[in-house]
Design a protein around this motif. Structure first.
Motif, short mmCIF file in Angstrom:
data_model
loop_
_atom_site.label_atom_id
_atom_site.label_comp_id
_atom_site.label_asym_id
_atom_site.label_seq_id
_atom_site.Cartn_x
_atom_site.Cartn_y
_atom_site.Cartn_z
N PHE A 70 -8.11 2.07 -3.64
CA PHE A 70 -6.78 1.49 -3.61
C PHE A 70 -6.05 1.62 -4.95
O PHE A 70 -4.84 1.41 -5.00
CB PHE A 70 -6.87 0.01 -3.22
CG PHE A 70 -7.04 -0.24 -1.75
CD1 PHE A 70 -6.02 -0.81 -1.01
CD2 PHE A 70 -8.22 0.09 -1.11
CE1 PHE A 70 -6.17 -1.05 0.34
CE2 PHE A 70 -8.40 -0.14 0.24
CZ PHE A 70 -7.38 -0.71 0.98
N GLU A 101 -10.09 -7.74 -5.27
CA GLU A 101 -9.55 -6.68 -6.12
C GLU A 101 -10.61 -5.64 -6.45
O GLU A 101 -10.36 -4.42 -6.36
CB GLU A 101 -8.96 -7.26 -7.41
CG GLU A 101 -8.39 -6.18 -8.33
CD GLU A 101 -7.82 -6.73 -9.62
OE1 GLU A 101 -7.56 -5.91 -10.54
OE2 GLU A 101 -7.65 -7.97 -9.73
N THR A 102 -11.80 -6.08 -6.84
CA THR A 102 -12.86 -5.15 -7.21
C THR A 102 -13.26 -4.27 -6.03
O THR A 102 -13.40 -3.05 -6.17
CB THR A 102 -14.10 -5.92 -7.72
OG1 THR A 102 -13.73 -6.67 -8.86
CG2 THR A 102 -15.22 -4.96 -8.09
N LYS A 103 -13.42 -4.87 -4.86
CA LYS A 103 -13.83 -4.10 -3.69
C LYS A 103 -12.78 -3.07 -3.31
O LYS A 103 -13.10 -1.92 -2.99
CB LYS A 103 -14.10 -5.03 -2.51
CG LYS A 103 -14.62 -4.29 -1.27
CD LYS A 103 -15.13 -5.24 -0.22
CE LYS A 103 -15.72 -4.48 0.96
NZ LYS A 103 -16.35 -5.37 1.96
N LEU A 104 -11.52 -3.46 -3.34
CA LEU A 104 -10.45 -2.53 -2.98
C LEU A 104 -10.34 -1.41 -4.00
O LEU A 104 -10.15 -0.24 -3.64
CB LEU A 104 -9.13 -3.27 -2.85
CG LEU A 104 -9.04 -4.31 -1.72
CD1 LEU A 104 -7.64 -4.92 -1.67
CD2 LEU A 104 -9.41 -3.72 -0.38
N ARG A 105 -10.47 -1.74 -5.27
CA ARG A 105 -10.41 -0.71 -6.31
C ARG A 105 -11.57 0.28 -6.13
O ARG A 105 -11.38 1.49 -6.30
CB ARG A 105 -10.44 -1.34 -7.69
CG ARG A 105 -10.04 -0.39 -8.81
CD ARG A 105 -10.00 -1.11 -10.14
NE ARG A 105 -8.94 -2.10 -10.20
CZ ARG A 105 -7.68 -1.82 -10.50
NH1 ARG A 105 -7.33 -0.57 -10.76
NH2 ARG A 105 -6.77 -2.78 -10.56
N CYS A 165 0.82 -1.22 0.00
CA CYS A 165 0.00 0.00 0.00
C CYS A 165 0.86 1.27 0.00
O CYS A 165 0.38 2.34 -0.38
CB CYS A 165 -0.92 0.02 1.22
SG CYS A 165 -2.24 -1.20 1.21
N ALA A 192 -4.86 -2.42 -5.62
CA ALA A 192 -5.88 -3.45 -5.43
C ALA A 192 -5.46 -4.75 -6.12
O ALA A 192 -5.58 -5.84 -5.56
CB ALA A 192 -7.22 -2.96 -5.97
N LYS A 193 -4.95 -4.63 -7.35
CA LYS A 193 -4.50 -5.80 -8.09
C LYS A 193 -3.27 -6.41 -7.42
O LYS A 193 -3.14 -7.64 -7.33
CB LYS A 193 -4.19 -5.42 -9.53
CG LYS A 193 -3.80 -6.61 -10.41
CD LYS A 193 -3.64 -6.19 -11.86
CE LYS A 193 -3.32 -7.39 -12.75
NZ LYS A 193 -3.19 -6.99 -14.18
#
Length: 333
Positions: free
Chosen positions: A208, A200-204, A153, A212-213
């Motif tokens: 993020f 990944e989708t939720k973090l993006r 991060c 995220a990826k």
């Protein structure tokens, strides 16, 4: 165990349920402010005279005083339904010794910092010039998994935003610890929690960006490597092998790998080189070229210089200079 407890002059401040515990040590062996807000861990915040943070799946409140620290520790109550967990569950007397040991390990208080400061001051005029103000800066011994994802991060980021991202990871995928003073606190998630569909989708969707990826891919890689078994094996590897292994993870380059080696794997000679450290190194290496990126060759040269200057625990010494430079940088903002 009792001898260990008494040896370090640790005792309960009172016998009631609202007790503070005290961990005593020599003056200037630990400065909470410089250690907890210097870019090592991102789960601490200062509220008045207290530092509140999470490690080892517990909530800690810590206060500094001249000859040590006072603290309270809170854990989850697994016997209550999640929706009823509104009251904090405080550490019982039976776990006081365990909590003291956890703090000693976390702050690595067996490392004689004043003795090393004396050596580093003799070796380096710049270190000597900042040592008085930036005394007691210790390396935290952090959980490997949390450190990996925290520093993923950190890519092209600043401390407040990194802290926000790490906290979101805990809220989204970590286990609830307790509620305190209007806030709910969560343990850092397990690798199983991070290695699931939709991460990944939720973090993006929650800010993020490209990280995220990186997080989703790295969780998958660690799981495929064996999860906790891989982490155990990583902890047993020598420095160069551990660094190379870490760099097989998505989003982990040389600098992030060195952060993890230094802060979680006890490789005290690891030197994470970022823009701050690059600028510090220019003070020592007169012929160092001015450039926007640090090449592999230059990265190695900077690390080798600090290792030659400070010795086997160069990573600790360099962190003091980093904190001093970070303070100057923040003052200019």
């Amino acid at each position: 165990m009792i001898r260990y407890y008494l040896k370090y002059r640790c005792f309960k401040m009172s016998s009631n349920s609202d007790k503070w515990l005290r961990l005593c040590f020599e003056p200037k062996e630990l400065q909470l402010k410089g250690t907890l807000n210097g870019g090592q861990s991102f789960r601490w915040k200062q509220i008045d005279s207290e530092w509140i943070g999470v490690f080892n799946s517990k909530l800690w409140r810590i206060k500094q005083y001249e000859h040590g620290i006072e603290f309270k520790v809170y854990t989850s109550n697994d016997d209550e339904p999640l929706v009823k967990k509104q009251k904090i569950i405080e550490s019982s007397c039976s776990t006081d010794i365990e909590s003291i040991k956890e703090l000693r390990d976390y702050f690595q208080l067996d490392f004689n910092l004043r003795e090393h400061y004396t050596q580093w001051c003799k070796a380096d005029e710049l270190f000597n010039s900042v040592a008085n103000d930036f005394y007691g800066i210790r390396m935290l011994k952090q959980e490997v998994l949390e450190n990996i994802f925290s520093f993923i991060c950190s890519s092209n980021n600043h401390i407040s935003r990194i802290s926000s991202m790490v906290e979101k990871l805990a809220i989204f995928y970590g286990k609830e610890i307790c509620s305190y003073n209007g806030s709910t606190y969560y343990a850092f998630p397990t690798i199983e929690a991070l290695n699931q569909d939709g991460v990944e989708t939720k973090l993006r969707d929650n800010g993020f960006g490209y990280r995220a990826k990186y997080i989703a891919n790295t969780a998958k890689i660690i799981a495929e490597k064996g999860g906790n078994k891989w982490i155990t094996a990583l902890q047993a590897m020598p420095y160069k092998e551990a660094k190379s292994e870490l760099m097989t993870l998505t989003g982990v380059g040389a600098k992030v790998a060195d952060c993890i080696c230094l802060m979680s794997l006890a490789h005290t000679s690891a030197i994470p080189v970022d823009t701050h450290v690059y600028q510090i190194a220019r003070h020592y290496i007169s012929d160092m070229p001015k450039q926007k990126t640090v090449t592999d060759k230059l990265y190695q040269r900077i690390g080798d210089h600090f290792r030659k200057l400070y010795g086997p625990s160069a990573g600790w010494a360099q962190t003091v200079l980093f904190c001093a430079d970070l303070k100057k940088f923040q003052a200019r903002d």
